[in-house]
Design a protein around this motif. Structure first.
Motif, PDB file in Angstrom:
ATOM      1  N   UNK B 294       0.672  -1.259  -0.239  1.00 56.08           N
ATOM      2  CA  UNK B 294      -0.085  -0.589  -0.069  1.00 56.08           C
ATOM      3  C   UNK B 294       0.666   1.275  -0.081  1.00 56.08           C
ATOM      4  N   UNK B 295       1.862   1.403   0.847  1.00 51.43           N
ATOM      5  CA  UNK B 295       2.694   2.541   0.379  1.00 51.43           C
ATOM      6  C   UNK B 295       4.039   2.241   0.280  1.00 51.43           C
ATOM      7  N   UNK B 296       4.113   0.953  -0.850  1.00 52.18           N
ATOM      8  CA  UNK B 296       5.169   1.706  -1.675  1.00 52.18           C
ATOM      9  C   UNK B 296       5.268   2.917  -2.621  1.00 52.18           C
ATOM     10  N   UNK B 297       6.666   3.064  -3.021  1.00 58.68           N
ATOM     11  CA  UNK B 297       6.471   4.847  -3.936  1.00 58.68           C
ATOM     12  C   UNK B 297       5.991   4.777  -5.010  1.00 58.68           C
ATOM     13  N   UNK B 298       5.879   3.560  -6.057  1.00 62.67           N
ATOM     14  CA  UNK B 298       5.493   3.216  -6.822  1.00 62.67           C
ATOM     15  C   UNK B 298       4.385   2.131  -7.607  1.00 62.67           C
ATOM     16  N   UNK B 360      12.098   1.947   0.505  1.00 62.04           N
ATOM     17  CA  UNK B 360      11.348   3.187   0.038  1.00 62.04           C
ATOM     18  C   UNK B 360      10.018   3.081   0.480  1.00 62.04           C
ATOM     19  N   UNK B 362       7.107   6.395   0.158  1.00 60.03           N
ATOM     20  CA  UNK B 362       6.902   6.793  -1.427  1.00 60.03           C
ATOM     21  C   UNK B 362       7.372   8.936  -0.743  1.00 60.03           C
ATOM     22  N   UNK B 363       7.329   9.385  -1.656  1.00 61.64           N
ATOM     23  CA  UNK B 363       7.683  10.655  -1.555  1.00 61.64           C
ATOM     24  C   UNK B 363       7.438  11.828   0.033  1.00 61.64           C
ATOM     25  N   UNK B 364       6.274  11.015  -0.270  1.00 62.87           N
ATOM     26  CA  UNK B 364       5.983  12.268   0.665  1.00 62.87           C
ATOM     27  C   UNK B 364       6.640  12.309   1.713  1.00 62.87           C
ATOM     28  N   UNK B 368      12.485  14.957   4.662  1.00 59.22           N
ATOM     29  CA  UNK B 368      12.619  16.377   3.343  1.00 59.22           C
ATOM     30  C   UNK B 368      13.711  17.027   3.997  1.00 59.22           C
ATOM     31  N   UNK B 379      17.590  15.985  -6.248  1.00 58.79           N
ATOM     32  CA  UNK B 379      17.125  14.165  -6.797  1.00 58.79           C
ATOM     33  C   UNK B 379      17.054  14.188  -4.849  1.00 58.79           C
ATOM     34  N   UNK B 380      15.873  13.198  -4.255  1.00 57.09           N
ATOM     35  CA  UNK B 380      15.606  12.912  -2.646  1.00 57.09           C
ATOM     36  C   UNK B 380      16.415  12.392  -2.835  1.00 57.09           C
ATOM     37  N   UNK B 382      18.009   9.418  -0.977  1.00 55.39           N
ATOM     38  CA  UNK B 382      18.239   8.032  -0.174  1.00 55.39           C
ATOM     39  C   UNK B 382      17.642   7.603   0.333  1.00 55.39           C
TER      40      UNK B 382
END
Lengths: 623, 386
Positions: B294-298, B360, B362-364, B368, B379-380, B382
Motif C-alpha cells: 500500500x505504501x510503496x512509492x510506485x 523505499x 513514498x516521496x511525501x 525532506x 534528487x531525493x 536515498x
C-alpha cells in the motif's frame, strides 16, 4: 495514475547508471516507474480486495485447526495410541511332571526361536548371515539361505530350538533383521520310560497321556508385554527422546504335577516287558502295577513303546496306551470273579466237591474241555488247576443274574474313570442277549472283553478286602510357589465282596502259585498269589488255536496285600510258549518282588525263606 | 514502513528458526534410518538457510527498480528453465512428474525459481504499461500470454498445485495493476472446463486425489494414509502438544513429516498453540506485506510486494488446508518451515525484495529535512538513510 498532487519527477541522467550509483541512490532511476508519491486509491482498493481474502482464509484455517486440536482431540489421540502400541506374548512354561518321589519326568526348558525379518535384513547380507548362522546354530546353510528368500512372508523362522547361550552368540553378531523370540521346549529326560502315561505335548499343547488329560493345568497362562512401536512395527528403543513405559503382565507357569508312577518300578516293569518281547516275540505286552490300598498306579507299561521326545517319528500304534484302549477276552483269570461271587452269595462252600467230568463235558450242544483231565475237585482246586468245566458248573449254579452280577460288581463293562485319555469300557453283552451258553462261556473268561486296567483294578478289589477303588495316577498337584492344590485320596467305587470272601480268595490264589498253574510266580522273599490266563483270540468268529493272550495277575504279600501286578502278553509266538503261567507269571513275580523291595516292604527272613522253599518243593512233588 | 520492515524481519527469522528446529525433530528418525546420521536433513537445511540469507541480502540490497527493468530477462529465464525441466535427460522424473534438475547430489526445483521470476517479470511489465493495461489488445492479451505460458509449463510437469498458486498470484497482480480480468470470462467459460476435463482424463493422480477428497471416503490405509496420519498427529497433539521431540508421527507413521506435512508434526509436538503461532506468523507477514504494497512509492514496488506477499500467504494457506484435510493433497510445502533447498532460497529472495520495497518510502514520507533540499540537485536522498 491520476495522482492529484504529482511530485516533481527527477529526470534520469545518462552518465549515472553504474550499479554502485543505483544501489546508493535507487530512486534516481525511477523515471520509468512513474511518480514516487505512492500508489493511487484505486490500486489500494484492489490491493485490499486481493489481500483481505487471504487473511479471511487464515481465519477459516485457524477455526479448522481448533476443531482438529480441541474438538476431535480425543478420537485422534485414541487412534494414535492404538496404532503405536503393540503387545507381545510372553510364553508361559508348561508345568513339570514328576514321579512318585519327585523325580523329574517331564520338564520345560527355555529356548529361543531365531527369526529373520525380511523387510529389515539387507539382501546383500543374506549370504553372509546364512553362513554365520549355519555355523553357530549347526543348521544347513543352504536351507537357511533359501528360507531368507521366502517372498510371501515378512518373518521367517530360522531355528526353533536354540539354547539361550547359542542365541546369545548369534545376538553378539548384531545382524540387523535377525531377532529372537522366547519359547519353551518340552523334554522327557527318561526317553520312552513311562511314555504312555506321560504322553507328549506339541507346540500347541498336550496330545496324549497326562499331557493331554491335564492340559488345562499344565499349560500355564501366557503373559504379555505392551510396547510402543514405529510404523515399520519395530519396538522403540528404550533410550532416546521417546518416553517408553512398557506394561508387563508376567506369564504364569503351569502347575506342578506329581504322578503315582514310581520310576524305579516302572523301569523294572519295562525291563521285564522287554525281556518278554525278546523271549516270546509277541505282538504286544502290558504290565500294570497297582497299590491295592489306594488304587494308585505305580507302573504302567506297554510294548511296543515310543520316545515322547520324537513323537512324530513313532508309529501311531506304538503310541497307543494298550492298558486302557485295547480289550481282550481274559480267559482263566476271570474264573476267580465267578468263584468269589459264588462264595459271596454262599452258593458254594470252598471244600465243596465238583465233578470235573474227566476233562470233557457235553452240555447242550457243546463239549467243554480242560487242559488236564480232573475227576472230582473242590471249589479251591477248580481255581488252582484252572478247570473250565468246574468254572462252568459254578456259573450254571449262579444263573444268569449271578454271573451278570459278577461281571458288573467288579467293574467290567464300565470305564474305571482313570485320569488318562482314551479309556474304553470293554465289551459286555446286554443281559437280555445272554443265553444258557453265556453261563458256560463267561465263567471261563469268554464272551466278554476287558481292558488290562479293568482286570488289575478288579483283582485289587478282590484281595484288598473287597473295596473296588478308582485307579488313579495323579499323586499331587501344586502351583509354581509350591502350594498344594490337590492330593490323592483313595476313591472307593463300591464294596464288591466281603472281607471274609477276600481272605478266602487270597488263600485260593496263593495255592495257584504254590501248587497250581502259577508256580513260576513263586518267589522265596514274599508270598505271592495270582491267577494265570491263557485265552484263545477270536479270529474270524471262531477261537484260534494259534493266537493267544497269555496273562498273569498276581499280588503280594498274601497276608497283607500291597501290590497287584498284571502282565498280559498278546500273541506270543506259539512255538516259544504261550501259557500265561509261562510267558507272564515270571515277569509278574519279578515286578512284584522288586516293587515290594523298592517300597521297603520287609521280605521274609532267611529262615522263613528256607522254610517256604521247602514247603514249595514239597507241594510240587506232592501235587 | 520502518515498523513493517522490522516486523517482517523478526517474523521471518522466527519462522525460520522454528522451522529449523522442527525439520530436525521431524527428520531425525527417517534420516537415521535412510542415511545413518540423525542430522542429515538438519545439516543440509542449515546450508540452504545460509544460502537463503545471502539471497535475502541480495534481494533487499539490489534496487528493485533495476530488477523490474529486466522483466524480459526474468520471464525468459523462467520459461527457459521450465521448458528445460520437461526435456527428458535434463529434468529428473520422480513419481511420474518432471519437477527437478539434478546436479550431482543436489536437486533444484525450477518451479520454485519460476515463481519469483514470474512475479518479478509480471510486475516489471505491468508497472510500465500505464493506461494501456486497461485495453484488450495491448493490456489483457499480452498479460494473458506472459502469465499463461509459465503457468501452463508448470502445469505440464505436472505440478498442478504450484500452477494454481502461480496463476492465482499472477492474476491478482495483474488485477491490481489494472488489467481488466472481465475479458477472461468468456475465455474461461470455454477453456476452464476443457482444461479441467483434460486434467481429469490424463492425469490419474489428480483424479484420484480429487475423487478421494470429494467423495469424503475415508481410506486411511490407501491414498488417504498421509492425510489420515497428519490428522492423527495434529489431533493427538491437543492444545499444548506432546512436547518438542516427543511426537510419534515422525516414527515413520507420517511420510514427508519434515516436508509438506511438517505442520502436522508441529501440531503434534507443539499443539494448537504451535500451529496457531505459525498461522499468526504468516498472517503477520501478509499484513505487513500488504502495508508495504500500500505504501510503496510506485506501482512496481506495490506489485512486487503484493506478488511476494500473496505467494507466501497463499502457499502457506494451501499447505495448511491440505494438512487439515480442507483441500485435496497438492504437494505444496510450507514456506520458510518445510525442508527444501530451492524453495527456501527463493522464498527468502522474495522476502528480500519485500524488504527492498519497504526501504523505499513514498516521496511525501521522505525525510525532506535531510533530503532533496540539502543535496541541492533536486534528487531525493536515498530513503535508506531515514
Amino acid at each position: 495514475m491520476n495522482d492529484p498532487n504529482p511530485t516533481p519527477t527527477p529526470q534520469p541522467v545518462r552518465g549515472d547508471t553504474t550499479i554502485a550509483h543505483r544501489l546508493a541512490c535507487p530512486a534516481a532511476h525511477s523515471a520509468a516507474w512513474g511518480p514516487q508519491g505512492g500508489v493511487d486509491r484505486a490500486v489500494r482498493t484492489r490491493l485490499a480486495l486481493t489481500v483481505v481474502p487471504v487473511l479471511l482464509v487464515f481465519i477459516a484455517l485457524s477455526w479448522r485447526l481448533g476443531t482438529i486440536h480441541i474438538v476431535e482431540h480425543e478420537s485422534w489421540a485414541r487412534l494414535a495410541e492404538r496404532q503405536r502400541t503393540a503387545s507381545e506374548r510372553l510364553p508361559a512354561p508348561r508345568g513339570p511332571i514328576r514321579g512318585a518321589n519327585g523325580e523329574m519326568l517331564v520338564q520345560s526348558r527355555a529356548r529361543k526361536i531365531v527369526f529373520a525379518d525380511l523387510h529389515v535384513l539387507k539382501a546383500e547380507q543374506k549370504d553372509e548371515t546364512a553362513r554365520k548362522l549355519a555355523e553357530l546354530l549347526d543348521v544347513d546353510q543352504l536351507l537357511l539361505r533359501r528360507r531368507m528368500d521366502l517372498a510371501d512372508r515378512r518373518v521367517v523362522y530360522l531355528a526353533r530350538n536354540v539354547e539361550p547361550e547359542q542365541a546369545e552368540k548369534v545376538a553378539e553378531l548384531k545382524i540387523r533383521g535377525v531377532g529372537f523370540e522366547d519359547t519353551f521346549r518340552r523334554e522327557y529326560p527318561l526317553g520312552p520310560l513311562g511314555s504312555h502315561v506321560l504322553g507328549w505335548a506339541g507346540t500347541d499343547g498336550g496330545k496324549e497321556g497326562i499331557e493331554l488329560a491335564l492340559e488345562g493345568l499344565l499349560r500355564g497362562i501366557p503373559g504379555y508385554r505392551t510396547y510402543e512401536r514405529d510404523a515399520s512395527r519395530r519396538a522403540l528403543s528404550r533410550g532416546g527422546d521417546v518416553s517408553y513405559v512398557p506394561e508387563i503382565h508376567a506369564p504364569q507357569p503351569g502347575l506342578d504335577v506329581q504322578l503315582t508312577i514310581h520310576p524305579g518300578l516302572q523301569h523294572v516293569a519295562e525291563d521285564e516287558l522287554d525281556a518278554i518281547m525278546e523271549a516270546y516275540q509277541p505282538k504286544g505286552a502290558v504290565a500294570l502295577v497297582l497299590d491295592v490300598r489306594t488304587g494308585a498306579i505305580l507302573a504302567l507299561a506297554n510294548r511296543p513303546a515310543y520316545d515322547p521326545n520324537a513323537p512324530a517319528s513313532a508309529d501311531p500304534a506304538h503310541r497307543r496306551n494298550r492298558a486302557l484302549t485295547d480289550v481282550f477276552e481274559p480267559g482263566s483269570t476271570y474264573k476267580t470273579f465267578i468263584v468269589a461271587e459264588a462264595l459271596e452269595k454262599k452258593l458254594f462252600r470252598r471244600n465243596e466237591r465238583i465233578n470235573c467230568e474227566n476233562g470233557a463235558w457235553r452240555v447242550s450242544y457243546r463239549t467243554l474241555h480242560d487242559s488236564h483231565a480232573y475227576g472230582i475237585l473242590t471249589l479251591d482246586e477248580v481255581i488252582v488247576h484252572s478247570s473250565n468245566i468246574g468254572a462252568a458248573k459254578v456259573g450254571l449254579r449262579l444263573g444268569i443274574d449271578g454271573v451278570y452280577d459278577a461281571v458288573h460288581t467288579f467293574g467290567f463293562g464300565a470305564r474305571t474313570r482313570i485320569d488318562l485319555p482314551g479309556e474304553v469300557s470293554g465289551i459286555v453283552r446286554p443281559k437280555h442277549k445272554w443265553t444258557k451258553d453265556s453261563l458256560l462261556s463267561v465263567p471261563m473268561g469268554q464272551e466278554i472283553a476287558v481292558t488290562p486296567l479293568q482286570l488289575a483294578t478288579a483283582y485289587a478289589a478282590m484281595v484288598n478286602g473287597g473295596a473296588l477303588l478308582r485307579p488313579q495316577v495323579i499323586q499331587r498337584i501344586a502351583n509354581a510357589k509350591g502350594e498344594e492344590l490337590y492330593t490323592l485320596r483313595p476313591e472307593a467305587v463300591r464294596q464288591v465282596i466281603s472281607a471274609e470272601t477276600s481272605i478266602a480268595m487270597r488263600e485260593m490264589l496263593e495255592r495257584v502259585v504254590l501248587e497250581g498253574t502259577g508256580r513260576r510266580a513263586w518267589c522265596p522273599e514274599y508270598s505271592v498269589g495270582g491267577k494265570t490266563g491263557t485265552a484263545q483270540k477270536v479270529i474270524g468268529g471262531t477261537y484260534s488255536h494259534e493266537k493267544y493272550v497269555g496273562s498273569f495277575c498276581g499280588f503280594a504279600p498274601v497276608e497283607q496285600p500291597r501290590l497287584v501286578c498284571l502282565v498280559t502278553v498278546d500273541e506270543p509266538d506259539k512255538r516259544l510258549g504261550y501259557y500265561g503261567g509261562t510267558v507272564a507269571a515270571p515277569a509278574a513275580k519279578e515286578i512284584l518282588r522288586r516293587g515290594l523291595k523298592a517300597l521297603n516292604v520287609p521280605p521274609r527272613s532267611g529262615e522263613a525263606q528256607e522254610l517256604a522253599e521247602r514247603e514249595f518243593r514239597a507241594r510240587r512233588n506232592g501235587g | 514502513m520502518e515498523l513493517a520492515r522490522r516486523h517482517l524481519l523478526i517474523v521471518t527469522g522466527a519462522l525460520l528458526a522454528l522451522g529449523l528446529v522442527m525439520v530436525y525433530s521431524a527428520s531425525f528418525v527417517v534420516a537415521e534410518q535412510r542415511f545413518g546420521t540423525a542430522t542429515f536433513f538438519l545439516e543440509r537445511q542449515c546450508v540452504y538457510l545460509l544460502a537463503g540469507c545471502i539471497a535475502l541480502a541480495v534481494g533487499s540490497l539490489w534496487d528493485y527498480h533495476a530488477l523490474g527493468r529486466h522483466w524480459k530477462i526474468w520471464l525468459g529465464l523462467a520459461v527457459l528453465i521450465l521448458i528445460a525441466v520437461l526435456v527428458p535427460g535434463i529434468g529428473e522424473r520422480i513419481n511420474g512428474a518432471r519437477r527437478w534438475f539434478r546436479i550431482g547430489s543436489l536437486t533444484f526445483q525450477p518451479s520454485e525459481a519460476a515463481k519469483i521470476l514470474c512475479v518479478l517479470g509480471i510486475a516489471g511489465w505491468a508497472a510500465t504499461r500505464g493506461e494501456e493495461l486497461r485495453t484488450f489488445t495491448r493490456g489483457f492479451l499480452p498479460a494473458a500470454l506472459l502469465a499463461g505460458v509459465p503457468v501452463a509449463l508448470v502445469a505440464l510437469e505436472p505440478d498442478l498445485g504450484t500452477a494454481a498458486l502461480l496463476a492465482t498470484v499472477l492474476c491478482a497482480m495483474l488485477f491490481v495493476a489494472g488489467v481488466r480480468l472481465v475479458y477472461a470470462l468468456p475465455f474461461l467459460g470455454i477453456a476452464a472446463p476443457a482444461g479441467a476435463l483434460l486434467a481429469w482424463e490424463k492425469l490419474g493422480y489428480v483424479r484420484d486425489r480429487l475423487e478421494h477428497f470429494f467423495t469424503g471416503e475415508y481410506d486411511p490405509l490407501g491414498r488417504g494414509y498421509q492425510v489420515h496420519q497428519a490428522l492423527i498427529a495434529q489431533g493427538s497433539g491437543g492444545v499444548w502438544g506432546a512436547g518438542l521431540g516427543q511426537g510419534h508421527a515422525k516414527l515413520l507413521y507420517l511420510p514427508e513429516a519434515h516436508n509438506d506435512f511438517i505442520l502436522a508434526l508441529i501440531g503434534e509436538e507443539l499443539g494448537l498453540i504451535g500451529s496457531c503461532l505459525i498461522l499468526l506468523g504468516f498472517a503477520c507477514l501478509v499484513w505487513h506485506g500488504w502495508t508495504v504494497a500500500r505504501k510503496a512509492p510506485d506501482l512496481l514496488g506495490s506489485l512486487l510486494a503484493l506478488g511476494v506477499t500473496l505467494m507466501l500467504g497463499l502457499q502457506a494457506a494451501m499447505n495448511i488446508a491440505v494438512v487439515t484435510r480442507s483441500m485435496p493433497t497438492k504437494g505444496i510445502s510450507l514456506p520458510l518451515i518445510s525442508y527444501g533447498g530451492s524453495a527456501l532460497i527463493f522464498t527468502l529472495f522474495g522476502i528480500g525484495i519485500l524488504l527492498n520495497v519497504a526501504a523505499h518510502p513514498p516521496a511525501e514520507e521522505a525525510p525532506r529535512a535531510l533530503g532533496a533540499v540539502a543535496r541541492g540537485n533536486g534528487r531525493p536522498l536515498s530513503a535508506r538513510t531515514a
